[in-house]
Design a protein around this motif. Structure first.
Motif, PDB file in Angstrom:
ATOM      1  N   MET A 117     -13.855 -32.954 -67.540  1.00 47.08           N
ATOM      2  CA  MET A 117     -14.276 -33.488 -68.821  1.00 47.08           C
ATOM      3  C   MET A 117     -13.938 -34.984 -68.860  1.00 47.08           C
ATOM      4  O   MET A 117     -12.896 -35.401 -68.392  1.00 47.08           O
ATOM      5  CB  MET A 117     -13.559 -32.742 -69.949  1.00 47.08           C
ATOM      6  N   LEU A 118     -14.847 -35.748 -69.448  1.00 45.05           N
ATOM      7  CA  LEU A 118     -14.672 -37.194 -69.548  1.00 45.05           C
ATOM      8  C   LEU A 118     -14.293 -37.597 -70.975  1.00 45.05           C
ATOM      9  O   LEU A 118     -14.560 -36.876 -71.930  1.00 45.05           O
ATOM     10  CB  LEU A 118     -15.966 -37.907 -69.153  1.00 45.05           C
ATOM     11  N   VAL A 119     -13.703 -38.785 -71.100  1.00 47.72           N
ATOM     12  CA  VAL A 119     -13.284 -39.304 -72.401  1.00 47.72           C
ATOM     13  C   VAL A 119     -14.466 -39.360 -73.373  1.00 47.72           C
ATOM     14  O   VAL A 119     -14.327 -39.009 -74.542  1.00 47.72           O
ATOM     15  CB  VAL A 119     -12.632 -40.697 -72.247  1.00 47.72           C
ATOM     16  N   GLN A 120     -15.631 -39.767 -72.891  1.00 45.07           N
ATOM     17  CA  GLN A 120     -16.795 -39.870 -73.779  1.00 45.07           C
ATOM     18  C   GLN A 120     -17.163 -38.517 -74.390  1.00 45.07           C
ATOM     19  O   GLN A 120     -17.657 -38.447 -75.516  1.00 45.07           O
ATOM     20  CB  GLN A 120     -17.978 -40.480 -73.056  1.00 45.07           C
ATOM     21  N   GLU A 121     -16.882 -37.418 -73.684  1.00 44.77           N
ATOM     22  CA  GLU A 121     -17.150 -36.087 -74.228  1.00 44.77           C
ATOM     23  C   GLU A 121     -16.174 -35.754 -75.359  1.00 44.77           C
ATOM     24  O   GLU A 121     -16.565 -35.119 -76.343  1.00 44.77           O
ATOM     25  CB  GLU A 121     -17.072 -35.046 -73.118  1.00 44.77           C
ATOM     26  N   ILE A 122     -14.948 -36.169 -75.223  1.00 46.39           N
ATOM     27  CA  ILE A 122     -13.956 -35.959 -76.292  1.00 46.39           C
ATOM     28  C   ILE A 122     -14.366 -36.752 -77.531  1.00 46.39           C
ATOM     29  O   ILE A 122     -14.301 -36.258 -78.651  1.00 46.39           O
ATOM     30  CB  ILE A 122     -12.545 -36.363 -75.838  1.00 46.39           C
ATOM     31  N   LEU A 123     -14.816 -37.985 -77.327  1.00 46.57           N
ATOM     32  CA  LEU A 123     -15.249 -38.811 -78.453  1.00 46.57           C
ATOM     33  C   LEU A 123     -16.435 -38.177 -79.172  1.00 46.57           C
ATOM     34  O   LEU A 123     -16.515 -38.238 -80.403  1.00 46.57           O
ATOM     35  CB  LEU A 123     -15.594 -40.225 -77.990  1.00 46.57           C
ATOM     36  N   LYS A 124     -17.348 -37.562 -78.437  1.00 48.86           N
ATOM     37  CA  LYS A 124     -18.486 -36.887 -79.064  1.00 48.86           C
ATOM     38  C   LYS A 124     -18.004 -35.732 -79.939  1.00 48.86           C
ATOM     39  O   LYS A 124     -18.526 -35.517 -81.028  1.00 48.86           O
ATOM     40  CB  LYS A 124     -19.457 -36.362 -78.007  1.00 48.86           C
ATOM     41  N   LEU A 125     -17.020 -34.982 -79.449  1.00 52.51           N
ATOM     42  CA  LEU A 125     -16.481 -33.857 -80.214  1.00 52.51           C
ATOM     43  C   LEU A 125     -15.747 -34.330 -81.466  1.00 52.51           C
ATOM     44  O   LEU A 125     -15.825 -33.692 -82.512  1.00 52.51           O
ATOM     45  CB  LEU A 125     -15.520 -33.027 -79.345  1.00 52.51           C
ATOM     46  N   LYS A 126     -15.049 -35.449 -81.372  1.00 57.60           N
ATOM     47  CA  LYS A 126     -14.277 -35.982 -82.498  1.00 57.60           C
ATOM     48  C   LYS A 126     -15.168 -36.574 -83.581  1.00 57.60           C
ATOM     49  O   LYS A 126     -14.805 -36.592 -84.749  1.00 57.60           O
ATOM     50  CB  LYS A 126     -13.320 -37.083 -82.027  1.00 57.60           C
ATOM     51  N   GLY A 127     -16.286 -37.130 -83.188  1.00 59.40           N
ATOM     52  CA  GLY A 127     -17.140 -37.819 -84.139  1.00 59.40           C
ATOM     53  C   GLY A 127     -16.864 -39.311 -84.138  1.00 59.40           C
ATOM     54  O   GLY A 127     -16.063 -39.821 -83.359  1.00 59.40           O
ATOM     55  N   ASN A 128     -17.511 -40.023 -85.051  1.00 49.76           N
ATOM     56  CA  ASN A 128     -17.478 -41.485 -85.060  1.00 49.76           C
ATOM     57  C   ASN A 128     -16.424 -42.088 -85.972  1.00 49.76           C
ATOM     58  O   ASN A 128     -16.448 -43.284 -86.213  1.00 49.76           O
ATOM     59  CB  ASN A 128     -18.852 -42.028 -85.469  1.00 49.76           C
TER      60      ASN A 128
END
Length: 149
Positions: free
Chosen positions: A1-12
């Protein structure tokens, strides 16, 4: 899993402050948003990070009188940052090695978000759960040996 995937899950959602803000204002923002960190932005660029750790250090240093303190007095001026394409294992190592609970995610000079140690732990658990389910399914559906062979 990449950091960008975590950011997508967290939202903006991203909580910020500026260097000239009073430390009391930063505490109010942390409390209002139930956040553990604020990115310090000045003139459109990240200039630091302030977390509850810095707030507690300020409380200890000033004996609780934060009235004259500003964010710039206690911010981490050059926090360690992650890139969106970093694997989660690399971010976990980064957080542990630098004794940080929060890491800003930067794509060049663009702030993409903040990832916490809790976000990393949650992502690792979800990834391990998925792998466990896949392995159990694989084992469950393994072709049985023919007893007559």
């Amino acid at each position: 899993m990449l950091v960008q995937e975590i950011l997508k899950l967290k939202g903006n959602v991203l909580y910020t402050t500026h260097s000239g803000a009073s430390l009391s204002e930063a505490v109010a923002a942390l409390t209002e948003h139930d956040a553990g960190s604020l990115v310090v932005m000045d003139a459109g660029e990240m200039t630091g990070l302030i977390t509850f750790r810095e707030v507690l250090q300020a409380v200890g240093k000033t004996k609780g009188d934060l009235s004259a303190m500003t964010v710039s007095d206690f911010k981490v001026a050059q926090p360690v940052v992650a890139r969106p394409d970093m694997p989660i294992e690399a971010v976990r190592e980064l957080l542990v090695n630098h004794h940080q609970r929060y890491v800003p995610v930067m794509d060049g000079k663009v702030l993409m978000g903040v990832v916490s140690f809790m976000d990393v732990a949650k992502a690792v658990l979800e990834e391990q759960g998925f792998e466990n389910r896949m392995l159990k399914n694989f084992i469950k559906n393994w072709p049985a040996e023919d007893a007559n062979d």
